[in-house]
Design an enzyme around this catalytic site. Structure first.
Site, mmCIF file in Angstrom:
data_model
loop_
_atom_site.group_PDB
_atom_site.id
_atom_site.type_symbol
_atom_site.label_atom_id
_atom_site.label_comp_id
_atom_site.label_asym_id
_atom_site.label_seq_id
_atom_site.Cartn_x
_atom_site.Cartn_y
_atom_site.Cartn_z
ATOM 1 N N ARG A 1 23.447 79.665 0.519
ATOM 2 C CA ARG A 1 23.294 78.546 -0.443
ATOM 3 C C ARG A 1 21.989 77.038 0.247
ATOM 4 O O ARG A 1 21.804 76.642 -0.899
ATOM 5 C CB ARG A 1 24.324 77.737 -1.137
ATOM 6 N N LEU B 1 30.651 82.547 1.721
ATOM 7 C CA LEU B 1 29.290 83.322 2.440
ATOM 8 C C LEU B 1 28.356 83.710 1.873
ATOM 9 O O LEU B 1 27.445 84.491 1.700
ATOM 10 C CB LEU B 1 29.969 84.476 2.879
ATOM 11 N N PRO C 1 38.558 84.293 15.832
ATOM 12 C CA PRO C 1 38.748 84.565 16.931
ATOM 13 C C PRO C 1 38.452 86.248 16.346
ATOM 14 O O PRO C 1 38.595 87.423 17.339
ATOM 15 C CB PRO C 1 38.744 83.863 17.893
ATOM 16 N N CYS D 1 4.075 106.219 2.018
ATOM 17 C CA CYS D 1 2.882 104.860 2.172
ATOM 18 C C CYS D 1 1.180 105.843 3.205
ATOM 19 O O CYS D 1 -0.077 105.807 2.376
ATOM 20 C CB CYS D 1 2.793 103.931 3.107
ATOM 21 N N GLU E 1 3.425 98.545 2.173
ATOM 22 C CA GLU E 1 2.354 98.431 2.427
ATOM 23 C C GLU E 1 1.970 98.792 0.671
ATOM 24 O O GLU E 1 0.915 98.231 -0.097
ATOM 25 C CB GLU E 1 1.809 100.692 2.759
ATOM 26 N N HIS F 1 7.684 100.308 -0.441
ATOM 27 C CA HIS F 1 7.350 99.642 0.927
ATOM 28 C C HIS F 1 6.289 98.587 0.996
ATOM 29 O O HIS F 1 5.444 98.413 0.405
ATOM 30 C CB HIS F 1 6.970 100.492 2.253
ATOM 31 N N CYS G 1 5.190 104.912 6.502
ATOM 32 C CA CYS G 1 6.058 106.749 6.642
ATOM 33 C C CYS G 1 5.062 107.685 5.961
ATOM 34 O O CYS G 1 3.916 107.291 5.347
ATOM 35 C CB CYS G 1 6.772 106.312 5.509
ATOM 36 N N SER H 1 37.319 91.527 18.827
ATOM 37 C CA SER H 1 37.693 93.207 17.751
ATOM 38 C C SER H 1 36.336 93.823 18.199
ATOM 39 O O SER H 1 35.959 94.635 19.016
ATOM 40 C CB SER H 1 38.322 93.712 17.112
ATOM 41 N N THR I 1 41.104 83.807 7.712
ATOM 42 C CA THR I 1 39.394 82.900 7.653
ATOM 43 C C THR I 1 39.332 83.202 6.121
ATOM 44 O O THR I 1 39.005 81.848 5.862
ATOM 45 C CB THR I 1 38.624 83.811 8.437
HETATM 46 N N1 LIG Z 1 34.819 77.764 14.343
HETATM 47 C C1 LIG Z 1 34.670 79.076 13.181
HETATM 48 O O1 LIG Z 1 33.043 79.392 13.507
HETATM 49 C C2 LIG Z 1 35.544 79.925 12.466
HETATM 50 C C3 LIG Z 1 34.637 80.744 11.833
HETATM 51 C C4 LIG Z 1 35.759 81.844 11.399
HETATM 52 C C5 LIG Z 1 37.060 81.166 11.418
HETATM 53 N N2 LIG Z 1 37.685 80.043 12.043
HETATM 54 C C6 LIG Z 1 39.104 79.701 11.870
HETATM 55 O O2 LIG Z 1 40.100 80.694 12.850
HETATM 56 C C7 LIG Z 1 41.191 80.744 12.203
HETATM 57 C C8 LIG Z 1 41.466 82.378 12.072
HETATM 58 O O3 LIG Z 1 41.152 82.831 12.909
HETATM 59 P P1 LIG Z 1 42.043 84.171 13.626
HETATM 60 O O4 LIG Z 1 41.800 84.930 14.676
HETATM 61 O O5 LIG Z 1 43.323 84.468 12.647
HETATM 62 O O6 LIG Z 1 41.579 84.875 11.864
HETATM 63 P P2 LIG Z 1 40.819 86.317 11.214
HETATM 64 O O7 LIG Z 1 39.766 86.708 12.197
HETATM 65 O O8 LIG Z 1 40.008 85.757 9.574
HETATM 66 O O9 LIG Z 1 41.165 86.634 10.577
HETATM 67 C C9 LIG Z 1 42.535 87.731 11.149
HETATM 68 C C10 LIG Z 1 43.049 89.081 11.188
HETATM 69 O O10 LIG Z 1 42.051 90.116 10.153
HETATM 70 C C11 LIG Z 1 42.878 91.451 10.225
HETATM 71 N N3 LIG Z 1 41.778 91.638 11.149
HETATM 72 C C12 LIG Z 1 40.558 90.929 11.883
HETATM 73 N N4 LIG Z 1 40.256 91.512 13.000
HETATM 74 C C13 LIG Z 1 40.790 93.507 12.759
HETATM 75 C C14 LIG Z 1 40.456 93.675 13.467
HETATM 76 N N5 LIG Z 1 39.628 94.584 13.974
HETATM 77 N N6 LIG Z 1 41.669 95.617 12.735
HETATM 78 C C15 LIG Z 1 42.164 95.221 12.006
HETATM 79 N N7 LIG Z 1 42.575 94.068 11.711
HETATM 80 C C16 LIG Z 1 41.693 92.982 11.441
HETATM 81 C C17 LIG Z 1 44.207 90.859 10.243
HETATM 82 O O11 LIG Z 1 44.732 90.944 9.860
HETATM 83 P P3 LIG Z 1 46.443 91.552 9.828
HETATM 84 O O12 LIG Z 1 47.538 90.329 10.378
HETATM 85 O O13 LIG Z 1 46.977 91.628 7.944
HETATM 86 O O14 LIG Z 1 46.318 92.452 10.650
HETATM 87 C C18 LIG Z 1 43.849 89.433 11.448
HETATM 88 O O15 LIG Z 1 45.512 89.263 11.675
HETATM 89 C C19 LIG Z 1 41.348 79.704 10.807
HETATM 90 O O16 LIG Z 1 41.375 78.740 11.612
HETATM 91 C C20 LIG Z 1 39.412 79.659 10.655
HETATM 92 O O17 LIG Z 1 39.096 77.835 10.385
HETATM 93 C C21 LIG Z 1 36.102 79.452 12.737
#
Ligand SMILES: NC(=O)c1ccc[n+]([C@@H]2O[C@H](COP(=O)([O-])OP(=O)(O)OC[C@H]3O[C@@H](n4cnc5c(N)ncnc54)[C@H](OP(=O)(O)O)[C@@H]3O)[C@@H](O)[C@H]2O)c1
Length: 309
Positions: free
Chosen positions: A166, A163, A244, A43, A7, A5, A34, A249, A155
């Site tokens: 960097r 991810l 999205p 600690c 401390e 920790h 703790c 979700s 995505t």
């Molecule tokens: N501008 C930004 O900040 C940003 C960030 C990230 C992504 N993007 C863009 O977003 C686009 C993709 O979006 P999206 O909404 O289609 O993709 P997503 O969330 O990356 O993927 C969607 C898929 O992931 C699975 N999934 C997601 N949530 C789930 C849940 N709660 N439970 C079970 N399965 C889940 C499902 O797969 P299954 O179909 O296999 O069931 C779903 O079809 C891309 O074009 C990317 O470039 C933009």
């Protein structure tokens, strides 16, 4: 997690020539020391052993095995304890830790970047740069504060992200990706050795070096299974970076704590992949960062459920 920790690190960092000063020093801590044997010895015992005469504690540790016992132990040993200095700031600093122990799940932050007209990607999932370099660096700083980072399947396919942190100093968070049928290309950066990667899937439970395959129960919602898995792995925070479908979700299941939406107010797309949306009553504040607008939402429990007493 599980290392010494603060401390212990603090006391160990005192140079040999200054060690004689420890017994006349004041120790300032953001969290109550703790008092129990966990992964490391208490600690409070170390502070007593080092004869530190005064300790300033910013906030109590609500973790059941501590919860005032650390402070009491110090007082019983004749140490002067000053409590609740900058308490709100300290609670904010320790929010992931408190949430994790209180609710037995990680603290979840949502983040995405969108155009001025609310799109996150172009037609056919075409990835596009939205935020500026300064904001991107800030995002990497956020990543360095979280223990895990998550994206959905689309995505992973269309953005091919790594991810990592960097553009900032700090550890790469553990990566989490949904890949139900194990269709993603394992040669992609997402699966390189820069970080452990958890692959949520419907096919297998296995460990292959830094790749951890976790088989989800497809009859049940995925997110509660994920949060339980992260809890078991002692991962106390998660940042979700899209897309999205995944972000929405988390919102719909009420499994989020904070959200940061970055908007490039000069960029219009008119069509493409629509951004997720958040309940308007969760809006807290907004500001600008080198031209990008940042909007902050939070979904924290009411004050009576927080640590502020
Ligand atoms: N501008 C930004 O900040 C940003 C960030 C990230 C992504 N993007 C863009 O977003 C686009 C993709 O979006 P999206 O909404 O289609 O993709 P997503 O969330 O990356 O993927 C969607 C898929 O992931 C699975 N999934 C997601 N949530 C789930 C849940 N709660 N439970 C079970 N399965 C889940 C499902 O797969 P299954 O179909 O296999 O069931 C779903 O079809 C891309 O074009 C990317 O470039 C933009």
């Amino acid at each position: 997690y599980g290392g010494p920790h603060a401390e212990v690190n603090c006391i160990n960092s005192v140079a040999e020539v200054n060690r004689h000063l420890i017994s006349s020093s004041t120790l300032y801590v953001s969290l109550e020391p703790c008092a129990h044997f966990g992964k490391t010895p208490p600690c409070a015992d170390l502070i007593i052993e080092k004869n530190i005469p005064k300790v300033v504690v910013a906030c109590h540790d609500s973790f059941a095995q501590v919860n005032g016992c650390g402070i009491q132990k110090l007082r019983n040993a004749g140490i002067e304890v000053v409590e609740n200095i900058m308490e709100k700031a300290a609670i904010n600093l320790n929010k992931r830790f408190f949430h994790f122990h209180r609710y037995q799940k990680p603290y979840v932050t949502l983040k995405w970047a969108q155009t001025a007209d609310g799109f996150v990607a172009g037609e056919n999932f075409q990835a596009l740069p939205i935020s500026n370099a300064y904001t991107n660096r800030w995002v990497h700083k956020m990543r360095a504060s979280e223990m895990a980072i998550m994206i959905g399947t689309n995505t992973a396919i269309h953005d091919a992200p790594s991810l990592t942190t960097r553009h900032w100093v700090g550890r790469n968070p553990v990566r989490v990706v949904i890949d139900k049928q194990l269709q993603l290309n394992k040669e992609a950066d997402l699966f390189n050795e820069a970080a452990t990667t958890i692959i949520l899937n419907e096919v297998k439970e296995a460990r292959d070096g830094h790749l951890h395959y976790f088989k989800i129960n497809k009859e049940e919602h995925l997110l509660p299974q994920l949060l339980q898995l992260l809890f078991q792995k002692n991962i106390n925070s998660l940042i979700v970076e899209g897309g999205p479908a995944l972000l929405q979700s988390f919102v719909e299941e009420g499994l989020w704590n904070e959200a940061y939406i970055i908007t490039n107010e000069a960029l219009f797309l008119r069509s493409g992949v629509k951004a997720a949306s958040l309940p308007a009553d969760k809006f807290i504040s907004s500001w600008h960062m080198a031209g990008d607008k940042i909007v902050y939402y939070n979904n924290l429990p009411s004050p009576s459920e927080t640590n502020i007493t």
